[in-house]
Write an enzyme that holds these catalytic residues in place. Structure first.
Site, mmCIF file in Angstrom:
data_model
loop_
_atom_site.group_PDB
_atom_site.id
_atom_site.type_symbol
_atom_site.label_atom_id
_atom_site.label_comp_id
_atom_site.label_asym_id
_atom_site.label_seq_id
_atom_site.Cartn_x
_atom_site.Cartn_y
_atom_site.Cartn_z
ATOM 1 N N HIS A 193 -6.369 23.716 -12.152
ATOM 2 C CA HIS A 193 -6.077 25.025 -11.579
ATOM 3 C C HIS A 193 -5.476 26.005 -12.569
ATOM 4 O O HIS A 193 -5.062 27.100 -12.183
ATOM 5 C CB HIS A 193 -5.205 24.876 -10.336
ATOM 6 C CG HIS A 193 -6.030 24.596 -9.124
ATOM 7 N ND1 HIS A 193 -6.667 23.392 -8.936
ATOM 8 C CD2 HIS A 193 -6.372 25.360 -8.065
ATOM 9 C CE1 HIS A 193 -7.343 23.426 -7.812
ATOM 10 N NE2 HIS A 193 -7.185 24.612 -7.266
ATOM 11 N N TYR A 371 -16.468 19.971 -9.974
ATOM 12 C CA TYR A 371 -15.117 19.412 -9.960
ATOM 13 C C TYR A 371 -14.504 19.396 -8.561
ATOM 14 O O TYR A 371 -13.331 19.073 -8.402
ATOM 15 C CB TYR A 371 -14.203 20.197 -10.903
ATOM 16 C CG TYR A 371 -13.451 19.341 -11.894
ATOM 17 C CD1 TYR A 371 -12.458 18.468 -11.485
ATOM 18 C CD2 TYR A 371 -13.733 19.406 -13.256
ATOM 19 C CE1 TYR A 371 -11.761 17.686 -12.395
ATOM 20 C CE2 TYR A 371 -13.038 18.633 -14.179
ATOM 21 C CZ TYR A 371 -12.053 17.771 -13.736
ATOM 22 O OH TYR A 371 -11.372 16.995 -14.639
#
Length: 604
Positions: A193, A371
């Site tokens: 992230h 992902y």
């Protein structure tokens, strides 16, 4: 008159003819260029192939193809013959040579500089220079193609909800046979992230992560303003608070940093960190706390080594050291676990110093999409002897304070995660996120699974049964898509047959590894100009990087140095734990977790 009408109809038909490149006629990474409305030309430059469609190999290419083993053969060799690999791992020359080959063979599959994006399916300055776009491994399917996948399949893709329900949603939890645990799952979510930061306002093809790589903005903040609000401006450190004798992130009130929390979360539990979404689950806040502690620990070491340095230099050098630690942990612990290799991976930037390699990176939207490993998530989260549901876990930092970091690390190291490939393992609690992943892939006009397999030098699948390795899901997929060449990328990655005793199938690994290794080794700190002791405050800082591991990170920052690993050491059937009926401070009975997560980001 009739003849003129026929001619007019024919002219109109030609003017609306499909783009001749819709059929993807150019093979082996040749590039298709339309000529007029019904002709095309394949540019085979530097592909190693020639001919109308770049299908005839040049002499050297033919030899390489004859000698090159298949990816599955390479995987088999690397995951067997443990005794041989133990010898290789202890011979530096051999280990370095193999690691160099792993890095170059993977990273050279990624275009650098970047080539396409969601709006430009051809080379353009905008696609190269505009950092607010994710790049693309393959150009989007052209708007004037007859079907969503070019020319294959139906004119409309199946309903994404139907795809989700028939082949992706979990019937019962399927544990990962490779032993992946929740310590790994939350590391993956926390780590990625910093560069998977889709700009939801502009669309799925855009990113707010303008660093496009490992810059630790999820620790320090994406903007200078956010960074300054999180900094103590003393000895290079970040702001913190002490609770029960342990260091935790400061609060939103103390920093005035924007974080995403529902209104009911008490002020003292609104922790502030670099990534605004990390209040979502305590597993993310666990890692945010660990890296906060590590930054301040490194600052103390540098301060002792360099009492003459000011706050700014201590901060900036500590950040570079943490970037180095992160890359080393990702390659030698995280990727090592995922690979299942007996060959021991090595983080050593000097291996590439005499190779053709560009120290830059651009995150691809396909990398972001693949992902989305939602099957990793269990049905409940086990901490000590208590079991928390998704509802109880969301936006509930009180759990982190109640149990403490040591028990979190111990519990997540023991709890097994779900298998990603093989189908039917996406938790119902995150079904909205998985559906959004399919919908956004369509919005970005991804090409088919087989086109991506060809792009990464894999043989295309010839049937749905070959894709799934079984008959029942294959029949469902055939009814939905009809043609294997019309199979979408994201659902295919989740239903693909796993490699033996592995978490992923072939496509996930062969697409993901090049993006991952290019992004890691393309970091500026890995370049000859940066990779030297002086960059990191001398031998002391350099040693912190070169000795980093997930275990050392935990030992240096968590009381009692609990055992930490990315895999369950002795996988056992999940034992029945006490359901924690209390949501503590969270009051989440009326909150739908799928709605909350969908609103925030498909990446969560």
């Amino acid at each position: 008159m009739l003849f003129r009408a026929v001619l007019l109809c024919a002219a109109l038909a030609l003017s609306h003819a499909a783009n001749p490149c819709c059929s993807n006629p150019c093979q082996n990474r040749g590039e298709c260029m339309s000529i007029g409305f019904d002709q095309y030309k394949c540019d085979c430059t530097r592909t190693g192939f020639y001919g109308e469609n770049c299908t005839t190999p040049e002499f050297l290419t033919r030899i390489k193809l004859l000698l090159k083993p298949t990816p599955n053969t390479v995987h088999y060799i690397l995951t067997h013959f443990k005794g041989v690999w133990n010898i290789v791992n202890n011979i530096p020359f051999l280990r370095n040579s193999i690691m160099r080959y792993v890095l170059t063979s993977r990273s050279h599959l990624i275009d650098s500089p970047p080539t396409y994006n969601v709006h430009y399916g051809y080379k353009s300055w905008e696609a190269f220079s505009n950092l607010s776009y994710y790049t693309r491994a393959l150009p989007p399917v052209a708007d004037d193609c007859p079907t969503p996948m070019g020319v294959k399949g139906n004119k409309e893709l199946p309903d994404s909800k139907e795809v989700l329900e028939k082949v992706l949603l979990r019937r019962e939890f399927i544990p990962d046979p490779q032993g992946t645990n929740m310590m790994f799952a939350f590391f993956a979510q926390h780590f990625t992230h910093q560069f998977f930061k889709t700009d939801q306002k502009r669309g799925p093809g855009f990113t707010r992560g303008l660093g496009h790589g490992v810059d630790l903005n999820h620790v320090y903040g994406e903007t200078l303003d956010r960074q300054h609000k999180l900094r103590l401006f003393q000895d290079g450190k970040l702001k913190y608070q002490v609770i029960g004798g342990e260091v935790y992130p400061p609060t939103v009130k103390d920093t005035q940093v924007d974080m995403i929390y529902p209104p009911h979360v008490p002020e003292h539990l609104r922790f502030a960190v670099g990534q605004e979404v990390f209040g979502l689950v305590p597993g993310l806040m666990m890692y945010a706390t660990i890296w906060l502690r590590e930054h301040n620990r490194v600052c103390d070491i540098l301060k002792q080594e360099h009492p003459e340095w000011d706050d700014e230099r201590l901060f900036q050098t500590s950040r570079l050291i943490l970037i180095g630690e992160t890359i080393k942990i990702v390659i030698e612990d995280y990727v090592q676990h995922l690979s299942g290799y007996h060959f021991k991976l090595k983080f050593d930037p000097e291996l590439l110093f005499n190779q053709q390699f560009q120290y830059q990176n651009r995150i691809a939207s396909e990398f972001n999409t693949l992902y989305h490993w939602h099957p990793l998530l269990p049905d409940t989260f086990n901490i000590e002897d208590q079991e928390y549901t998704f509802k109880q876990f969301l936006y509930n930092n009180s759990i982190l304070l109640e149990h403490g970091l040591a028990h979190f690390v111990e519990s997540f190291t023991r709890q097994i995660a779900g298998r990603v490939a093989g189908g039917r393992n996406v938790p119902i609690a995150v079904q909205a996120v998985a559906k959004a992943s399919i919908d956004q892939s369509r919005e970005m006009k991804y090409q088919s699974l087989n086109e991506y397999r060809k792009r990464f030098s894999l043989k295309p699948y010839t049937s749905f049964e070959e894709l799934t390795g079984e008959k029942e899901m294959a029949a469902e997929l055939k009814a939905l898509y009809h043609d294997i060449d019309a199979m979408e990328l994201y659902p295919a990655l989740l239903v693909e047959k796993p490699r033996p005793d592995a978490i992923f199938g072939e496509t996930m690994v062969e697409l993901g590894a090049p993006f991952s290794l290019k992004g890691l080794m393309g970091n500026p700190i890995c370049s000859p100009q940066y990779w030297k002791p002086s960059t990191f405050g001398g031998e002391v800082g350099f040693r912190i990087i070169n000795t980093a591991s997930i275990q050392s990170l935990i030992c240096n920052n968590v009381k009692g140095c609990p055992f930490a690993s990315f895999n369950v050491q002795d996988p056992q059937p999940t034992k029945t734990a006490t359901i924690n009926a209390s949501a503590s401070h969270s009051r989440l009975d009326d909150i739908n977790p799928t709605v909350l997560i969908k609103r925030r980001s498909t990446e969560l």
